[in-house]
Design a protein around this motif. Structure first.
Motif, PDB file in Angstrom:
ATOM      1  N   GLU A   1     -31.542  39.483  53.087  1.00  6.59           N
ATOM      2  CA  GLU A   1     -31.474  40.322  54.312  1.00  6.59           C
ATOM      3  C   GLU A   1     -31.187  39.132  55.583  1.00  6.59           C
ATOM      4  OE1 GLU A   1     -31.397  43.423  55.377  1.00  6.59           O
ATOM      5  OE2 GLU A   1     -30.940  43.511  52.849  1.00  6.59           O
ATOM      6  N   ARG A   2     -31.902  38.246  55.672  1.00 11.57           N
ATOM      7  CA  ARG A   2     -31.523  37.164  56.595  1.00 11.57           C
ATOM      8  C   ARG A   2     -30.101  36.424  56.533  1.00 11.57           C
ATOM      9  NH1 ARG A   2     -37.119  34.909  58.805  1.00 11.57           N
ATOM     10  NH2 ARG A   2     -38.442  36.802  58.664  1.00 11.57           N
TER      11      ARG A   2
ATOM     12  N   HIS B   1     -35.705  39.441  48.669  1.00 11.56           N
ATOM     13  CA  HIS B   1     -35.476  40.368  49.801  1.00 11.56           C
ATOM     14  C   HIS B   1     -35.038  39.773  51.100  1.00 11.56           C
ATOM     15  CE1 HIS B   1     -34.261  44.347  51.265  1.00 11.56           C
ATOM     16  NE2 HIS B   1     -35.238  44.149  52.141  1.00 11.56           N
ATOM     17  N   GLU B   2     -35.946  39.251  51.654  1.00 12.34           N
ATOM     18  CA  GLU B   2     -35.680  38.791  52.906  1.00 12.34           C
ATOM     19  C   GLU B   2     -34.617  37.586  53.037  1.00 12.34           C
ATOM     20  OE1 GLU B   2     -40.364  38.300  54.860  1.00 12.34           O
ATOM     21  OE2 GLU B   2     -39.857  36.874  53.124  1.00 12.34           O
TER      22      GLU B   2
ATOM     23  N   LYS C   1     -26.910  38.779  61.207  1.00 13.03           N
ATOM     24  CA  LYS C   1     -28.148  38.485  60.405  1.00 13.03           C
ATOM     25  C   LYS C   1     -29.110  37.859  61.168  1.00 13.03           C
ATOM     26  CE  LYS C   1     -26.362  39.828  56.260  1.00 13.03           C
ATOM     27  NZ  LYS C   1     -27.101  40.610  55.256  1.00 13.03           N
ATOM     28  N   GLN C   2     -30.512  38.074  60.614  1.00 12.13           N
ATOM     29  CA  GLN C   2     -31.559  37.432  61.583  1.00 12.13           C
ATOM     30  C   GLN C   2     -31.615  36.000  61.254  1.00 12.13           C
ATOM     31  OE1 GLN C   2     -35.364  39.072  60.611  1.00 12.13           O
ATOM     32  NE2 GLN C   2     -36.283  37.751  61.968  1.00 12.13           N
TER      33      GLN C   2
END
Length: 89
Positions: free
Chosen positions: A61-62, A57-58, A71-72
């Motif tokens: 998401e990133r 998931h990370e 995005k991060q």
């Protein structure tokens, strides 16, 4: 009286952790180094180590390494240590 022990000494003694690449400041459990070293290729090592630091998931998401497109991004020091480990094997 002795001096204060280095962080790597403390982490290794109490938690069985070691620095992924010398000087990186990125630590993993020793068992993860052993598992990674048994992988068949550098890419397999990198994939495994990414799963140690990030959930699927990370990673979604990133989005990317640099944080583009809103995005991060992934932690540059972690990615650098993983790439260094992959290339060292």
């Amino acid at each position: 009286m002795g001096g204060v022990p280095e962080l790597s000494t403390i982490l290794n003694f109490f938690f069985k952790m070691m620095e992924l690449m010398p000087g990186s400041g990125v630590y993993v459990y020793a068992k993860d180094i052993r598992i990674a070293s048994k992988k068949a290729s550098g890419n397999a090592i990198a994939r495994y180590l990414m799963s140690v630091f990030y959930t699927n998931h990370e990673l979604v998401e990133r989005g990317n390494f640099s944080g583009k497109n809103g995005k991060q991004g992934l932690d540059p020091s972690t990615v650098k240590a993983i790439v260094g480990k992959k290339q060292k094997v």
